[in-house]
Design a protein around this motif. Structure first.
Motif, PDB file in Angstrom:
ATOM      1  N   TYR A  26    -113.692 -44.352   6.267  1.00  0.00           N
ATOM      2  CA  TYR A  26    -114.392 -44.543   4.757  1.00  0.00           C
ATOM      3  C   TYR A  26    -113.772 -43.745   3.899  1.00  0.00           C
ATOM      4  N   LEU A  27    -113.523 -44.086   2.763  1.00  0.00           N
ATOM      5  CA  LEU A  27    -113.179 -42.959   1.445  1.00  0.00           C
ATOM      6  C   LEU A  27    -114.508 -43.124   0.543  1.00  0.00           C
TER       7      LEU A  27
ATOM      8  N   GLU B 288    -116.385 -40.106  -4.371  1.00  0.00           N
ATOM      9  CA  GLU B 288    -116.076 -38.821  -4.780  1.00  0.00           C
ATOM     10  C   GLU B 288    -116.210 -38.298  -3.384  1.00  0.00           C
ATOM     11  N   PRO B 289    -115.150 -37.998  -2.659  1.00  0.00           N
ATOM     12  CA  PRO B 289    -115.451 -37.040  -1.407  1.00  0.00           C
ATOM     13  C   PRO B 289    -115.995 -35.953  -1.392  1.00  0.00           C
TER      14      PRO B 289
ATOM     15  N   LEU C 111    -116.314 -32.619   0.398  1.00  0.00           N
ATOM     16  CA  LEU C 111    -115.837 -31.951   1.491  1.00  0.00           C
ATOM     17  C   LEU C 111    -116.197 -30.326   1.633  1.00  0.00           C
TER      18      LEU C 111
ATOM     19  N   ASN D 109    -112.082 -32.946  11.387  1.00  0.00           N
ATOM     20  CA  ASN D 109    -112.343 -34.378  11.366  1.00  0.00           C
ATOM     21  C   ASN D 109    -111.977 -34.783  12.915  1.00  0.00           C
TER      22      ASN D 109
ATOM     23  N   ILE E 257    -108.055 -33.601  -3.923  1.00  0.00           N
ATOM     24  CA  ILE E 257    -109.487 -33.884  -2.991  1.00  0.00           C
ATOM     25  C   ILE E 257    -109.469 -35.221  -2.629  1.00  0.00           C
ATOM     26  N   LYS E 258    -109.074 -36.083  -3.344  1.00  0.00           N
ATOM     27  CA  LYS E 258    -109.010 -37.655  -3.342  1.00  0.00           C
ATOM     28  C   LYS E 258    -107.927 -37.950  -2.214  1.00  0.00           C
TER      29      LYS E 258
ATOM     30  N   GLY F 174    -109.299 -37.076   1.109  1.00  0.00           N
ATOM     31  CA  GLY F 174    -110.278 -38.060   1.432  1.00  0.00           C
ATOM     32  C   GLY F 174    -109.430 -39.273   2.140  1.00  0.00           C
TER      33      GLY F 174
ATOM     34  N   LEU G 254    -108.333 -38.538   5.515  1.00  0.00           N
ATOM     35  CA  LEU G 254    -109.430 -38.560   6.376  1.00  0.00           C
ATOM     36  C   LEU G 254    -109.855 -39.974   7.180  1.00  0.00           C
ATOM     37  N   SER G 255    -109.570 -40.938   5.861  1.00  0.00           N
ATOM     38  CA  SER G 255    -110.065 -42.205   6.118  1.00  0.00           C
ATOM     39  C   SER G 255    -109.123 -42.960   7.219  1.00  0.00           C
TER      40      SER G 255
END
Ligand code: ADP
Length: 270
Positions: free
Chosen positions: A78-79, A82-83, A85, A98, A133-134, A137, A140-141
């Motif tokens: 899931y992204l 606006e992550p 973190l 994560n 930052i995106k 994200g 992580l997704s």
């Protein structure tokens, strides 16, 4: 892979989603589009169980998705748009954190994707630009090799070269069988990536179609000048009906052409 049926969500009196139904098939990229406030993020947050729905059902892999079904959610990346973190953590530590939630080594893939996106993993999250930052994200997704990836505005805030890199990652993943629910404002990228498009408006799905069929549907962009006033519309019906309708007007000028996909989308937004 994902089936949403009659999803409803209100925030007090405010409508989030009124009646949302659609399915995402295994291996496809489903583009979820619609004007601001239509209910995209609300739908996505209900799927992720970040907010409680008021009605309807959400099935993943043939089974109702319930809040604490860790096994099911492990298979979903899931992204958020606006992550959020941990600002104090370095990127590398965020990836390790994560990784600690999964019973397998997800770090190699995370690091490989961080490199593809030219992400400096030694920086603290708090020092990163919104675009970077995106990128965190995005990494992580994908790290845990999910079956379904839900991306809410995947490329907003990224420069064009990075957007291209993200498209590559998405298409690579798709080729390996990953399924996507992809919300976007960027119609060009929807055209480029998505197999199917679902258009949401005022909390309801108003159209679901294959991206190709939208371009080949019989539709005309009609521009005419009547009484000195220029009018423009997208007409989606039999051409003969259009001609009959136009014949009742006294026109000064007429132009009929094929609309592009963007114009067809905008036609539904209005
Ligand atoms: P989209 O993602 O398509 O832009 P949203 O799902 O964010 O749409 O919003 C749908 C509607 O729900 C909007 O009217 C929005 O103002 C409202 N809304 C969204 N989140 C909240 C919230 N946390 N509290 C109250 N209203 C909300």
């Amino acid at each position: 892979m994902l089936r949403i049926t009659n999803l409803k969500k209100y925030y007090g009196q405010t409508r989030g989603a009124e009646d949302v139904s659609f399915s995402v098939k295994k291996g496809e990229i489903f583009g979820f589009i619609g004007p601001n406030g239509a209910g995209k993020s609300t739908t996505i947050r209900c799927i992720m169980n970040l907010i409680n729905k008021d009605g309807g059902s959400i099935e993943f892999d043939g089974k109702e998705l319930i809040k604490n079904d860790v096994k099911a959610y492990e298979k979903i990346g899931y992204l958020p748009s606006e992550p959020a973190l941990y600002k104090e953590l370095k990127v590398i530590d965020m990836l390790k954190y994560n990784d600690s939630f999964y019973g397998k080594d997800t770090l190699p893939k995370g690091l490989a994707y961080a490199q593809k996106l030219q992400l400096d993993t030694s920086k603290k999250i708090g020092e990163l630009s919104l675009g970077n930052i995106k990128k965190v994200g995005i990494v992580l997704s994908f790290m845990q090799d999910p079956k379904l990836v839900i991306m809410d505005e995947a490329t907003s805030g990224l420069d064009p070269l990075m957007q291209e890199e993200v498209y590559k990652i998405i298409l690579d993943e798709k080729n390996q069988g990953t399924t996507f629910l992809f919300s976007s404002h960027n119609l060009m990228e929807v055209k480029k990536l998505c197999d199917t498009v679902g258009i949401i408006k005022d909390g309801r799905i108003i159209k679901i179609a294959s991206t190709n069929s939208l371009t080949t549907t019989e539709a005309y962009k009609v521009k005419y000048i009547e009484n000195g006033e220029e009018k423009s519309l997208i007409y989606k019906d039999d051409i003969n009906t259009l001609i009959k309708e136009l014949s009742t007007k006294k026109l000064d000028k007429l132009l009929i052409e094929e609309p592009n996909l963007e114009e067809i989308f905008m036609h539904y937004y209005e």
